[in-house]
Every structure is written in C-alpha cells, then in structure tokens.
Design a protein around this motif. Structure first.
Motif, mmCIF file in Angstrom:
data_model
loop_
_atom_site.group_PDB
_atom_site.id
_atom_site.type_symbol
_atom_site.label_atom_id
_atom_site.label_comp_id
_atom_site.label_asym_id
_atom_site.label_seq_id
_atom_site.Cartn_x
_atom_site.Cartn_y
_atom_site.Cartn_z
ATOM 1 N N ALA A 1 47.258 41.530 32.865
ATOM 2 C CA ALA A 1 48.004 40.850 33.917
ATOM 3 C C ALA A 1 49.095 41.765 34.482
ATOM 4 O O ALA A 1 49.298 41.837 35.707
ATOM 5 N N GLN A 2 49.785 42.466 33.588
ATOM 6 C CA GLN A 2 50.824 43.401 34.041
ATOM 7 C C GLN A 2 50.219 44.517 34.888
ATOM 8 O O GLN A 2 50.784 44.910 35.911
ATOM 9 N N GLN A 3 49.053 45.009 34.456
ATOM 10 C CA GLN A 3 48.369 46.068 35.221
ATOM 11 C C GLN A 3 48.000 45.571 36.612
ATOM 12 O O GLN A 3 48.219 46.254 37.620
ATOM 13 N N ILE A 4 47.423 44.381 36.689
ATOM 14 C CA ILE A 4 47.010 43.806 37.976
ATOM 15 C C ILE A 4 48.206 43.651 38.907
ATOM 16 O O ILE A 4 48.143 43.989 40.096
ATOM 17 N N LEU A 5 49.305 43.155 38.370
ATOM 18 C CA LEU A 5 50.485 42.929 39.204
ATOM 19 C C LEU A 5 51.141 44.238 39.615
ATOM 20 O O LEU A 5 51.587 44.391 40.760
ATOM 21 N N GLN A 6 51.206 45.202 38.694
ATOM 22 C CA GLN A 6 51.808 46.494 39.019
ATOM 23 C C GLN A 6 50.999 47.238 40.077
ATOM 24 O O GLN A 6 51.558 47.885 40.965
ATOM 25 N N GLU A 7 49.680 47.134 39.981
ATOM 26 C CA GLU A 7 48.804 47.815 40.940
ATOM 27 C C GLU A 7 48.629 47.012 42.219
ATOM 28 O O GLU A 7 47.978 47.485 43.161
ATOM 29 N N GLN A 8 49.224 45.824 42.237
ATOM 30 C CA GLN A 8 49.084 44.917 43.381
ATOM 31 C C GLN A 8 47.613 44.696 43.733
ATOM 32 O O GLN A 8 47.209 44.704 44.903
ATOM 33 N N SER A 9 46.818 44.526 42.689
ATOM 34 C CA SER A 9 45.386 44.287 42.874
ATOM 35 C C SER A 9 45.154 42.949 43.544
ATOM 36 O O SER A 9 45.984 42.025 43.456
ATOM 37 N N CYS A 10 44.025 42.842 44.189
ATOM 38 C CA CYS A 10 43.679 41.624 44.905
ATOM 39 C C CYS A 10 43.183 40.555 43.933
ATOM 40 O O CYS A 10 42.218 40.776 43.190
ATOM 41 N N PHE A 11 43.874 39.398 43.904
ATOM 42 C CA PHE A 11 43.371 38.285 43.090
ATOM 43 C C PHE A 11 43.515 36.945 43.796
ATOM 44 O O PHE A 11 43.249 35.901 43.220
ATOM 45 N N SER A 12 43.941 36.969 45.066
ATOM 46 C CA SER A 12 44.007 35.724 45.837
ATOM 47 C C SER A 12 43.638 36.010 47.291
ATOM 48 O O SER A 12 43.637 37.171 47.728
ATOM 49 N N ARG A 13 43.335 34.977 48.028
ATOM 50 C CA ARG A 13 42.894 35.148 49.414
ATOM 51 C C ARG A 13 43.958 35.824 50.276
ATOM 52 O O ARG A 13 43.638 36.602 51.169
ATOM 53 N N LYS A 14 45.212 35.573 49.966
ATOM 54 C CA LYS A 14 46.265 36.200 50.774
ATOM 55 C C LYS A 14 46.318 37.710 50.553
ATOM 56 O O LYS A 14 46.896 38.447 51.364
ATOM 57 N N ASP A 15 45.706 38.198 49.430
ATOM 58 C CA ASP A 15 45.685 39.636 49.161
ATOM 59 C C ASP A 15 44.538 40.353 49.862
ATOM 60 O O ASP A 15 44.499 41.596 49.884
#
Length: 443
Positions: free
Chosen positions: A376-390
């Motif tokens: 979860a920290q990796q996803i958030l730090q990398e600003q990975s796409c996990f929602s439609r707004k992304d």
C-alpha cells in the motif's frame, strides 16, 4: 509543585484581597506524579460574586454561579475557580440538589471522589492532604473519600471514572471501593450517553485497559450490555487461546490507543456468541459474525450518542475485520480503491491486533499484514493508478471516441481501470484508448 506563570496573578489578587486560594484536584495529583497538567482548577473562600468583582478586568464566564463556579480567562487559559462548598443529596444522580458555601477547605475536599483528587496546593502552604492522597498515590491506589457507596450514589459517573483512572494511571482499586463499585453499578443507567462515552473513550485508551475489561465486565456491561454475551463464550479452535472476551481484551490492548481503533476491537467479535456453532469435530465456527458485530456496535454507539465519524469507522472496521486480504499489488490496489488509504491503514491495525490476540498458530499472518502495508505504501508513494480519478483518460475522452453517453461510459472506465490494476496495460492516454478500441464491445 510548580504552577504556570499565568496563575500567579490570580493567587496574588486573592491574597491581597484577604482571601485564600488553592489549586485543587487533578492538577495537584498530576503534578505530584510528574505529569504536566492539561488544565488547572482553583478553589477559594471568596464567594463567586466576589471572584467576578476581583477579576472585572479579566474576561469572566459565570460557568455555574449557583454552584459557585466562575471561569476566568488568564492569558488565554480558562481557569475554573469554585468557592469552597458543601453539598446536599444528588436526586438526579449527577448534580447536588443544593450547595452551601463554607469557609473550610477540608469540608470542600471531603465531597470529592477519590483521595488522589482531594488534595490542594498553594504557593504559601504547599500541599494540603487531609485524606491521605499522597500515600495512595505512592501505593498506586484508588480509594474513595469517605463512604464509597455514598460517593458513587451521588454521581454514578464516578463508577466509570474509577475504572478510567485505574486504566489510565495503572492504579489498583481499594477493596472497599471495589465492593461499592459492584453494589452501585446499576446506577449507571441514569447517566447520560454523552457522559458515559467521554469516560469510556479515556478508559479504553488507558495503558491497563485489558485488566479493566477482564476484571469489570459486569460493571461495563451496564452501559454496554452488547458486550456481556462474549464473557465466557468459548472458542474451541486451534487459532484461539482465549474465550471471546479474553481475546477481545487482549486485542483492545494490542491496537494503538486511538478511540476509534480501541472501540473497533472492543466490538469486532461482539457478534460471535450469536453466530456460534460447533461442528462434528468439536471445532467452533462463527460465520457471519462481522456483520452482527457491526450491528451491535452501531446500536451501542448510537445509544451513547457517539460522534458520527467514529461510529462509521467502528462499524466499517467490524464489517471488514475478518475479510481475507491478499498480499499482491492488484489485490491491494482494489482494496485501496474500495475503502481508501485511511481505512486500509486502520484495517491493518485491526488485523494485526486481532492476530496478536490469537494463538501462536495465527502469528504467520503478521507477515502477510506487513506485506500488504508495504504494498500500500509503495502504491501511494508511486502514485499508482487504483481509482477512476487516477486514469489518464476521462469520460469526455471516451465520448470523443464515439461511446454513447450514459452508463456505457462508466462501464468502459471500469474496464480500463481493471486492465491497469491487473497490469495488462500502462496508465497512458493513448495506450488506454487503443486498448478500448481493440477490446471494448462498445466501439
């Protein structure tokens, strides 16, 4: 005991006018224990009208003139100043029917709840301790001033205050006071939900909350009857070493001391007794207990008028606590999308505390929880796409591609989001549009 500078002018003004003034109660207790008090209460032999007159150049709030209390704002700090008083009976179980002002400090201290809260201090006289509060502090002991049953009958909230102080300070409870706790516990029914909630919030965040939960379930059950079925409810399963209540107490202790998290652990298994059944091998199962726990939590916290944000958090975490989490990037992205980063962080604390309160057989799950936290920290730090707004495309882009307006656009965005989460394509505008052209049934 050292007083903050903003109090000195108050003491001096009373002294120059010929009145006595003392710091009293919790601030004295905390100072003796080496804890910096959060606020200071003063008491004086001056009548409340005299206090208002003496501090006419201060901002004063007539907090409770009938009961002798004036709040003076001293350099921005609210200081409650109360006239020495004696009291009548407490018909409503909260406030005295009448108060009578007295010139005696000892009479005033004699009406207070516990000896450790019945000490006073002045710069000239030092600590005044007519009921042995300093000795009880050294012994780590909570003891009522005078007759314990009378003290608890006057204001039943003192019953919870006793348990709260024991939890927060780590003090034991004097046997006479403990007996009175049990004898008068039913009087908690007359205390308002808001006052109960305020005490429970502090009690649950105390360092010895586990001991309080294990030793006093019947008293706590007066205000939270939803908890009582857990007491003695067995858990015959390799993954548990305690009954449901023992597990609950251990889990509450194991989670960080934030009210919403501690409440979530208090209720997370409350639905187990209603859902329990034993299979042919003698193993207990509790299918669906998360939903029942959430319902019980909602009923209890609504009754106690808990704030909406806390209630929603506790209910959500009860519903989610037994959900199986998978430590893979796609699974964590979907979880982040569904419940958001803050709720996932809370849920992982819940999962970890739940695991720590189980048998050693469950401990390998801790590594899975930590893997999910790292992902979860990796996803958030990398600003990975996990929602439609992304997504790198919007509904307008899809309309420009010829998709009909309406639900079709939302469905197409879901297809693209799932493809990105699963790693099939990258989150780039042209890549997304090309994937839509090739794979979508709508183009």
């Amino acid at each position: 005991m050292t007083l903050p500078p903003y109090l000195s002018p108050l003491f001096q003004r009373f002294a120059h006018a010929g009145y006595r003034c003392y710091a009293v109660g919790g601030c004295v207790r905390d100072s003796i224990m080496g804890i910096v008090p959060q606020d200071y209460d003063l008491c004086t032999d001056a009548k409340p009208e005299t206090t208002l007159s003496l501090f006419s150049d201060y901002r004063c709030i007539p907090t409770g003139l009938r009961h002798g209390t004036v709040t003076v704002l001293a350099q921005g700090h609210p200081v409650e100043i109360t006239t020495f008083r004696t009291e009548g009976s407490y018909t409503d179980g909260r406030r005295p029917d009448w108060v009578s002002f007295t010139p005696s400090l000892e009479q005033d201290l004699s009406r207070r709840d516990f000896t450790v809260n019945a000490m006073a201090f002045s710069p000239e006289e030092g600590i005044l301790d007519p009921f042995g509060g300093q000795t009880d502090l050294k012994q780590g002991l909570l003891r009522c001033v005078g007759n314990p049953a009378k003290r608890f009958s006057e204001d039943a909230l003192r019953i919870l205050r006793c348990l709260r102080f024991s939890s927060v300070l780590g003090f034991s409870i004097h046997p006479d006071t403990a007996r009175a706790l049990n004898q008068t516990a039913s009087r908690l029914n007359v205390v308002s939900g808001e006052r109960v909630a305020a005490e429970l919030k502090k009690l649950l965040c105390g360092k010895e909350v586990r001991r309080i939960l294990l030793d006093w379930p019947q008293v706590l059950g007066v205000v939270l009857p939803e908890l009582l079925p857990m007491v003695g409810c067995p858990q015959h399963t390799p993954y548990h070493k305690y009954d449901v209540w023992g597990h609950t107490a251990a889990a509450v202790e194991a989670i960080p001391p934030k009210p919403e998290l501690r409440l979530a652990m208090l209720f997370h298994d409350a639905g187990k007794p209603a859902c329990a059944f034993t299979d042919e091998a003698g193993i207990d199962h509790f299918y669906g207990h998360g939903k029942v726990s959430a319902q019980l939590a909602q009923t209890a916290l609504t009754r106690l008028k808990w704030d909406k944000a806390t209630l929603e958090t506790v209910v959500d975490l009860c519903l989610l606590h037994d959900r199986v989490l998978v430590p893979t990037l796609p699974a964590v992205k979907r979880l982040l999308r569904k419940i958001g980063p803050e709720r996932l962080d809370q849920l992982l604390y819940v999962k970890e505390a739940d695991t720590l309160a189980q048998s050693d057989l469950a401990l390998p799950r801790m590594e899975q929880h930590q893997q999910i936290r790292r992902l979860a920290q990796q996803i958030l730090q990398e600003q990975s796409c996990f929602s439609r707004k992304d997504l790198a495309v919007t509904g307008k882009d899809l309309l420009a591609e010829g998709l009909p307006a309406g639900p079709t656009v939302g469905k197409a965005l879901e297809v693209l989001l799932n493809a990105v989460i699963d790693g099939k394509i990258s989150n780039q505008r042209e890549v997304l549009l090309q994937y839509l052209r090739e794979e979508s049934p709508w183009t």
